[in-house]
Write a protein that holds these residues in place. Structure first.
Motif, PDB file in Angstrom:
ATOM      1  N   HIS A  81      -3.521 -54.128  -4.057  1.00 11.90           N
ATOM      2  CA  HIS A  81      -4.591 -53.606  -4.896  1.00 11.90           C
ATOM      3  C   HIS A  81      -4.349 -53.768  -6.396  1.00 11.90           C
ATOM      4  CE1 HIS A  81      -4.896 -51.693  -0.975  1.00 11.90           C
ATOM      5  NE2 HIS A  81      -6.157 -51.471  -1.231  1.00 11.90           N
ATOM      6  N   ARG A 118     -10.309 -32.326 -11.371  1.00 12.88           N
ATOM      7  CA  ARG A 118     -10.699 -30.927 -11.164  1.00 12.88           C
ATOM      8  C   ARG A 118      -9.583 -30.000 -11.641  1.00 12.88           C
ATOM      9  NH1 ARG A 118     -11.829 -30.760  -4.948  1.00 12.88           N
ATOM     10  NH2 ARG A 118      -9.821 -31.835  -5.076  1.00 12.88           N
ATOM     11  N   ARG A 141      -6.286 -37.698   4.138  1.00 17.42           N
ATOM     12  CA  ARG A 141      -7.690 -37.274   4.024  1.00 17.42           C
ATOM     13  C   ARG A 141      -8.586 -37.973   5.038  1.00 17.42           C
ATOM     14  NH1 ARG A 141     -10.413 -41.404   2.314  1.00 17.42           N
ATOM     15  NH2 ARG A 141      -9.335 -42.837   0.946  1.00 17.42           N
ATOM     16  N   GLY A 165     -10.598 -37.722 -15.806  1.00 14.33           N
ATOM     17  CA  GLY A 165     -11.039 -36.359 -15.532  1.00 14.33           C
ATOM     18  C   GLY A 165     -10.604 -35.958 -14.142  1.00 14.33           C
ATOM     19  N   TRP A 212     -13.839 -54.571  -3.745  1.00 12.18           N
ATOM     20  CA  TRP A 212     -12.992 -55.522  -4.476  1.00 12.18           C
ATOM     21  C   TRP A 212     -12.906 -56.875  -3.793  1.00 12.18           C
ATOM     22  CZ3 TRP A 212      -7.200 -55.973  -3.639  1.00 12.18           C
ATOM     23  CH2 TRP A 212      -6.810 -55.490  -2.405  1.00 12.18           C
ATOM     24  N   GLY A 245     -11.512 -38.626 -10.726  1.00 20.37           N
ATOM     25  CA  GLY A 245     -10.822 -38.449  -9.445  1.00 20.37           C
ATOM     26  C   GLY A 245      -9.528 -39.243  -9.413  1.00 20.37           C
ATOM     27  N   PRO A 246      -8.455 -38.720 -10.026  1.00 23.78           N
ATOM     28  CA  PRO A 246      -7.223 -39.490 -10.204  1.00 23.78           C
ATOM     29  C   PRO A 246      -6.321 -39.473  -8.958  1.00 23.78           C
ATOM     30  CG  PRO A 246      -6.991 -37.376 -11.281  1.00 23.78           C
ATOM     31  CD  PRO A 246      -8.373 -37.402 -10.694  1.00 23.78           C
ATOM     32  N   GLY A 247      -6.731 -40.170  -7.918  1.00 21.75           N
ATOM     33  CA  GLY A 247      -5.944 -40.212  -6.681  1.00 21.75           C
ATOM     34  C   GLY A 247      -5.294 -41.560  -6.459  1.00 21.75           C
ATOM     35  N   TRP A 248      -5.124 -41.902  -5.178  1.00 21.90           N
ATOM     36  CA  TRP A 248      -4.369 -43.111  -4.754  1.00 21.90           C
ATOM     37  C   TRP A 248      -4.983 -44.381  -5.318  1.00 21.90           C
ATOM     38  CZ3 TRP A 248      -4.865 -47.670  -2.069  1.00 21.90           C
ATOM     39  CH2 TRP A 248      -3.701 -48.221  -1.537  1.00 21.90           C
ATOM     40  N   LEU A 288      -7.874 -55.262  -7.941  1.00 28.97           N
ATOM     41  CA  LEU A 288      -9.010 -54.353  -8.148  1.00 28.97           C
ATOM     42  C   LEU A 288      -9.768 -54.657  -9.442  1.00 28.97           C
ATOM     43  CD1 LEU A 288      -7.420 -50.956  -7.027  1.00 28.97           C
ATOM     44  CD2 LEU A 288      -9.036 -52.343  -5.745  1.00 28.97           C
ATOM     45  N   PRO A 300     -17.117 -46.740   0.172  1.00 31.30           N
ATOM     46  CA  PRO A 300     -18.519 -47.121   0.152  1.00 31.30           C
ATOM     47  C   PRO A 300     -19.256 -46.324  -0.926  1.00 31.30           C
ATOM     48  CG  PRO A 300     -18.150 -45.509   1.871  1.00 31.30           C
ATOM     49  CD  PRO A 300     -16.820 -45.748   1.225  1.00 31.30           C
ATOM     50  N   GLN A 331     -18.200 -37.254  -2.073  1.00 27.66           N
ATOM     51  CA  GLN A 331     -18.373 -36.842  -3.470  1.00 27.66           C
ATOM     52  C   GLN A 331     -18.977 -37.968  -4.330  1.00 27.66           C
ATOM     53  OE1 GLN A 331     -15.670 -35.695  -1.641  1.00 27.66           O
ATOM     54  NE2 GLN A 331     -16.575 -33.661  -1.691  1.00 27.66           N
ATOM     55  N   HIS A 332     -18.984 -39.212  -3.833  1.00 27.94           N
ATOM     56  CA  HIS A 332     -19.479 -40.327  -4.665  1.00 27.94           C
ATOM     57  C   HIS A 332     -20.896 -40.073  -5.176  1.00 27.94           C
ATOM     58  CE1 HIS A 332     -16.609 -43.513  -2.669  1.00 27.94           C
ATOM     59  NE2 HIS A 332     -15.962 -42.554  -3.295  1.00 27.94           N
ATOM     60  N   THR A 350     -13.473 -40.562  -6.290  1.00 26.98           N
ATOM     61  CA  THR A 350     -13.368 -39.353  -5.467  1.00 26.98           C
ATOM     62  C   THR A 350     -13.562 -39.744  -3.995  1.00 26.98           C
ATOM     63  OG1 THR A 350     -15.713 -39.039  -5.922  1.00 26.98           O
ATOM     64  CG2 THR A 350     -14.181 -37.814  -7.300  1.00 26.98           C
ATOM     65  N   ASP A 401     -13.780 -45.905   5.354  1.00 23.51           N
ATOM     66  CA  ASP A 401     -12.625 -46.425   4.610  1.00 23.51           C
ATOM     67  C   ASP A 401     -12.314 -47.872   4.971  1.00 23.51           C
ATOM     68  OD1 ASP A 401     -10.646 -44.937   2.744  1.00 23.51           O
ATOM     69  OD2 ASP A 401     -11.422 -43.361   4.037  1.00 23.51           O
ATOM     70  N   ALA A 450     -17.380 -50.906  -6.055  1.00 30.59           N
ATOM     71  CA  ALA A 450     -16.113 -51.622  -6.254  1.00 30.59           C
ATOM     72  C   ALA A 450     -15.582 -52.158  -4.921  1.00 30.59           C
ATOM     73  CB  ALA A 450     -15.098 -50.701  -6.923  1.00 30.59           C
TER      74      ALA A 450
HETATM   75  N1  LIG Z   1     -10.833 -50.425  -2.678  1.00 31.54           N
HETATM   76  C1  LIG Z   1      -9.859 -50.039  -1.874  1.00 31.54           C
HETATM   77  O1  LIG Z   1      -9.057 -50.827  -1.395  1.00 31.54           O
HETATM   78  C2  LIG Z   1      -9.709 -48.577  -1.572  1.00 31.54           C
HETATM   79  C3  LIG Z   1      -8.495 -48.102  -1.055  1.00 31.54           C
HETATM   80  C4  LIG Z   1      -8.359 -46.721  -0.868  1.00 31.54           C
HETATM   81  C5  LIG Z   1      -9.425 -45.872  -1.125  1.00 31.54           C
HETATM   82  N2  LIG Z   1     -10.596 -46.395  -1.584  1.00 31.54           N
HETATM   83  C6  LIG Z   1     -11.747 -45.513  -1.804  1.00 31.54           C
HETATM   84  O2  LIG Z   1     -11.478 -44.671  -2.905  1.00 31.54           O
HETATM   85  C7  LIG Z   1     -11.956 -43.351  -2.659  1.00 31.54           C
HETATM   86  C8  LIG Z   1     -10.804 -42.368  -2.879  1.00 31.54           C
HETATM   87  O3  LIG Z   1      -9.765 -42.671  -1.983  1.00 31.54           O
HETATM   88  P1  LIG Z   1      -8.230 -42.259  -2.303  1.00 31.54           P
HETATM   89  O4  LIG Z   1      -7.441 -42.800  -1.173  1.00 31.54           O
HETATM   90  O5  LIG Z   1      -7.868 -42.630  -3.683  1.00 31.54           O
HETATM   91  O6  LIG Z   1      -8.318 -40.673  -2.168  1.00 31.54           O
HETATM   92  P2  LIG Z   1      -7.356 -39.571  -2.815  1.00 31.54           P
HETATM   93  O7  LIG Z   1      -6.000 -40.135  -3.067  1.00 31.54           O
HETATM   94  O8  LIG Z   1      -7.476 -38.374  -1.959  1.00 31.54           O
HETATM   95  O9  LIG Z   1      -8.017 -39.304  -4.239  1.00 31.54           O
HETATM   96  C9  LIG Z   1      -9.314 -38.786  -4.379  1.00 31.54           C
HETATM   97  C10 LIG Z   1      -9.386 -37.948  -5.641  1.00 31.54           C
HETATM   98  O10 LIG Z   1     -10.697 -37.379  -5.708  1.00 31.54           O
HETATM   99  C11 LIG Z   1     -10.648 -36.097  -6.277  1.00 31.54           C
HETATM  100  N3  LIG Z   1     -11.504 -35.192  -5.475  1.00 31.54           N
HETATM  101  C12 LIG Z   1     -12.723 -34.740  -5.845  1.00 31.54           C
HETATM  102  N4  LIG Z   1     -13.257 -33.960  -4.908  1.00 31.54           N
HETATM  103  C13 LIG Z   1     -12.357 -33.885  -3.912  1.00 31.54           C
HETATM  104  C14 LIG Z   1     -12.329 -33.210  -2.664  1.00 31.54           C
HETATM  105  N5  LIG Z   1     -13.347 -32.430  -2.256  1.00 31.54           N
HETATM  106  N6  LIG Z   1     -11.253 -33.360  -1.885  1.00 31.54           N
HETATM  107  C15 LIG Z   1     -10.231 -34.143  -2.267  1.00 31.54           C
HETATM  108  N7  LIG Z   1     -10.183 -34.811  -3.446  1.00 31.54           N
HETATM  109  C16 LIG Z   1     -11.242 -34.685  -4.264  1.00 31.54           C
HETATM  110  C17 LIG Z   1      -9.191 -35.673  -6.332  1.00 31.54           C
HETATM  111  O11 LIG Z   1      -8.816 -35.646  -7.690  1.00 31.54           O
HETATM  112  P3  LIG Z   1      -8.877 -34.298  -8.581  1.00 31.54           P
HETATM  113  O12 LIG Z   1      -9.004 -33.143  -7.642  1.00 31.54           O
HETATM  114  O13 LIG Z   1      -7.581 -34.332  -9.323  1.00 31.54           O
HETATM  115  O14 LIG Z   1     -10.055 -34.449  -9.463  1.00 31.54           O
HETATM  116  C18 LIG Z   1      -8.429 -36.777  -5.631  1.00 31.54           C
HETATM  117  O15 LIG Z   1      -7.233 -37.132  -6.280  1.00 31.54           O
HETATM  118  C19 LIG Z   1     -12.518 -43.354  -1.240  1.00 31.54           C
HETATM  119  O16 LIG Z   1     -13.923 -43.400  -1.268  1.00 31.54           O
HETATM  120  C20 LIG Z   1     -11.979 -44.633  -0.606  1.00 31.54           C
HETATM  121  O17 LIG Z   1     -12.868 -45.288   0.286  1.00 31.54           O
HETATM  122  C21 LIG Z   1     -10.749 -47.712  -1.820  1.00 31.54           C
END
Ligand SMILES: NC(=O)c1ccc[n+]([C@@H]2O[C@H](COP(=O)([O-])OP(=O)(O)OC[C@H]3O[C@@H](n4cnc5c(N)ncnc54)[C@H](OP(=O)(O)O)[C@@H]3O)[C@@H](O)[C@H]2O)c1
Length: 341
Positions: free
Chosen positions: A290, A51, A177, A49, A139, A25-28, A294, A112, A92-93, A88, A190, A137
């Motif tokens: 972060h 989608r 999101r 990896g 953090w 899940g290569p997001g933020w 992290l 979570p 999806q976790h 993700t 979140d 994680a």
């Molecule tokens: N530790 C922290 O400080 C922190 C900060 C922000 C977020 N988080 C956590 O990290 C997780 C992801 O957050 P994020 O902000 O990185 O989200 P994001 O930018 O939307 O990235 C999530 C990634 O998950 C994949 N994915 C798989 N199924 C999906 C679906 N049904 N809809 C949308 N995306 C989907 C997507 O990648 P592909 O489609 O390319 O596979 C997407 O890039 C959350 O659970 C959040 O609580 C933690």
């Protein structure tokens, strides 16, 4: 009388045994996680990896990851990957972690761990059965600053803790999101997970929950305030919102003094202890984001796995589940349901 603050016991992150990581899940947050590993550790990010093949390629190129997989199954079939970082969205976790565990991989799951305590229990049980590590994680708990804070409280420097307060609010535009009900949107999972976890670290399990919420729109919760009564005594006041930026501060108050953490309390940074008798003591540390924090949960996982352990001793699965249990109770009072409940 408090005369000086303890030093962090956190080990040098570069001394942790290197694991080969796969990013799911290569997001933020994934981008910041990989930056933090590359900058501060010897961990190897082996594969990513997505989608979408294009997004996997793009992330791999930008972040210097050797292998890009089209689809999560391909990532899980990669024998080079030892541990999967699940980044993700929250609903999806559960599926992603169970699939990774079934493929024989260790997992570090973004907070979570699941949308509810049941999902976290199932992930932990599956990892236990498979003999692989499963961690969350969260953090904040792994930061050197929190090791100092926990030492202060555990060593009784504040006396018996009576009250805790913590707040995490951030204004989001509706295209994020966090506004998507299908992704268990709203502030609780979140942002609210930090204040709830924080209260538990100092006051333990909860006996009573009193929570109110207000909607962001007709289908989504926008903010929550909760008062928790704790089993061992003491109470906490918590706040979380996606409708406004808030100071994101926290305090822990005991009979002999209080500890005050300026915002953002959940990131690296300073805090101070104000004794009932005596001069305030400052913990000085640069505020960092972060990409400079992290990695601590990742190196904890690496050390634990090298020791043959399947759980973190800093942030054990029992704490993960207990925090989600409290959030389940908060939601039950307000009437918030999530996809995956
Ligand atoms: N530790 C922290 O400080 C922190 C900060 C922000 C977020 N988080 C956590 O990290 C997780 C992801 O957050 P994020 O902000 O990185 O989200 P994001 O930018 O939307 O990235 C999530 C990634 O998950 C994949 N994915 C798989 N199924 C999906 C679906 N049904 N809809 C949308 N995306 C989907 C997507 O990648 P592909 O489609 O390319 O596979 C997407 O890039 C959350 O659970 C959040 O609580 C933690």
């Amino acid at each position: 009388m408090i005369s000086r603050l303890p030093a962090p016991r956190t080990q040098d992150p570069t001394t942790a045994p290197a694991l080969r990581w796969g990013i799911m899940g290569p997001g933020w947050i994934a981008e910041r996680f990989v930056s933090s590993l590359h900058k501060h550790t010897n961990q190897q990010v082996t594969a990513v990896g997505s989608r979408s093949a294009g997004r996997a390629d793009d992330f791999a190129r930008r972040m210097g990851v050797p292998t890009a997989h089209s689809g999560y199954d391909a990532l899980l079939s990669d024998p080079a990957v030892e541990i999967v970082y699940v980044s993700t969205p929250h609903p999806q976790h559960h599926r992603c972690a169970l699939d990774a565990i079934a493929a024989g991989k260790h997992v570090l799951i973004e907070k979570p761990m699941g949308v509810n305590a049941r999902q976290a229990r199932e992930i932990v049980a599956a990892a236990h059965h498979a003999g692989v590590f499963a961690g969350e994680a969260m953090w904040t708990r792994f930061l050197p600053k929190f090791d100092v804070i926990l030492q202060i409280v555990d060593d009784g420097m504040l006396g018996t803790v009576r009250a805790v307060a913590a707040d995490h609010g951030e204004y989001f535009t509706t295209d994020h999101r966090i506004y998507d009900p299908a992704l268990a949107g709203g502030p609780l999972l979140d942002l609210g997970t930090y204040p709830v976890a924080f209260a538990r670290w100092f006051l333990g399990d909860v006996s009573t929950v009193s929570a109110i919420g207000q909607p962001a729109n007709h289908e989504l919760n926008g903010q929550i305030s909760a008062v928790l009564g704790h089993v061992g005594g003491g109470q906490s006041v918590l706040n979380t919102t996606i409708l406004a930026n808030t100071p994101t501060t926290a305090f822990v108050a005991g009979e002999n003094g209080y500890l005050e953490v300026p915002g953002p309390f959940y990131q690296p940074g300073p805090f101070r202890v104000v004794p009932r008798d005596g001069e305030p003591l400052e913990h000085t540390e640069e505020t960092a984001a972060h990409a400079d924090g992290l990695h601590f949960s990742a190196v904890d996982a690496a050390r634990r796995i090298a020791d043959g352990a399947i759980d973190s001793d800093i942030h054990p699965s029992a704490d993960v589940i207990a925090t989600l249990d409290i959030m389940d109770r908060v939601r039950a009072q307000i009437g918030i349901d999530f996809a995956g409940d």
